[in-house]
Motif scaffolding. Sequence first.
Motif, PDB file in Angstrom:
ATOM      1  N   TYR A 134      16.979  31.190  47.011  1.00 33.12           N
ATOM      2  CA  TYR A 134      17.464  32.435  45.730  1.00 33.12           C
ATOM      3  C   TYR A 134      16.980  33.697  46.039  1.00 33.12           C
ATOM      4  O   TYR A 134      15.813  33.807  46.362  1.00 33.12           O
ATOM      5  CB  TYR A 134      16.890  32.088  44.376  1.00 33.12           C
ATOM      6  N   ILE A 135      17.916  34.569  46.219  1.00 31.41           N
ATOM      7  CA  ILE A 135      17.582  35.898  46.752  1.00 31.41           C
ATOM      8  C   ILE A 135      18.324  36.964  46.111  1.00 31.41           C
ATOM      9  O   ILE A 135      19.502  37.105  45.776  1.00 31.41           O
ATOM     10  CB  ILE A 135      18.130  36.124  48.470  1.00 31.41           C
ATOM     11  N   ASP A 136      17.305  38.281  46.131  1.00 34.08           N
ATOM     12  CA  ASP A 136      17.867  39.244  45.315  1.00 34.08           C
ATOM     13  C   ASP A 136      18.892  40.055  46.080  1.00 34.08           C
ATOM     14  O   ASP A 136      18.819  40.217  47.401  1.00 34.08           O
ATOM     15  CB  ASP A 136      16.622  40.187  45.164  1.00 34.08           C
ATOM     16  N   PRO A 137      19.990  40.308  45.379  1.00 28.60           N
ATOM     17  CA  PRO A 137      21.138  41.078  46.233  1.00 28.60           C
ATOM     18  C   PRO A 137      20.550  42.297  47.096  1.00 28.60           C
ATOM     19  O   PRO A 137      21.184  42.761  48.170  1.00 28.60           O
ATOM     20  CB  PRO A 137      22.105  41.286  45.256  1.00 28.60           C
ATOM     21  N   ALA A 138      19.604  42.812  46.996  1.00 30.92           N
ATOM     22  CA  ALA A 138      19.050  44.016  47.431  1.00 30.92           C
ATOM     23  C   ALA A 138      18.056  43.818  48.610  1.00 30.92           C
ATOM     24  O   ALA A 138      17.625  44.823  49.376  1.00 30.92           O
ATOM     25  CB  ALA A 138      18.329  44.979  46.272  1.00 30.92           C
TER      26      ALA A 138
END
Length: 179
Positions: A134-138
């Motif tokens: 799970y990764i923050d788009p930024a």
Amino acid sequence: MTVILSPTPVIETERLILRAPQAGDWPAWAEFAMDGRSRFVGGPLDREKAWRAFGHVIGMWVLRGFGTFVFAPKAGGPALGMCGPWYPEGWPEREIGWTLWSPEAEGKGYAFEAARAALTHAFGPLGWDTAVSYIDPANARSIALAERLGARRDDSAAHPGTDPCLVFRHPAPTGEYVA
């Protein structure tokens, strides 16, 4: 007194040792967690919340029988970060996550080396048939790492309710992307 979680695996790679967290890792984790560099993993936190978050990391080993590894250079020196299996209550899928605690550790391939070992452990001894990150788009560096590991974006996958969040699915040892 030194308390050690037992039995927990120790994984060695070419340059790193991956092991369960220890009390001595707290200062480095706290420094990272209270810094703006932790913005992609829920930070920055105050010291009290950093303590609770570190307890969460340690508790995963007790509650699930696996957890995120702390990784450090084989040659010695302070821990560089954490990487590995992560599956807290409420998470829709089992995750492989990573953090680098020190900016000096960036760009040297440590996170890739640790994540590859963690994936091998998850798909091997833990018996997982799928894993996501799970990764923050930024977080461009984390997205690049997921892609370097062979993960593909899976827009149909559920995420843990942390917005914004992208889901990257890692290939199983067979090369398939199992949902």
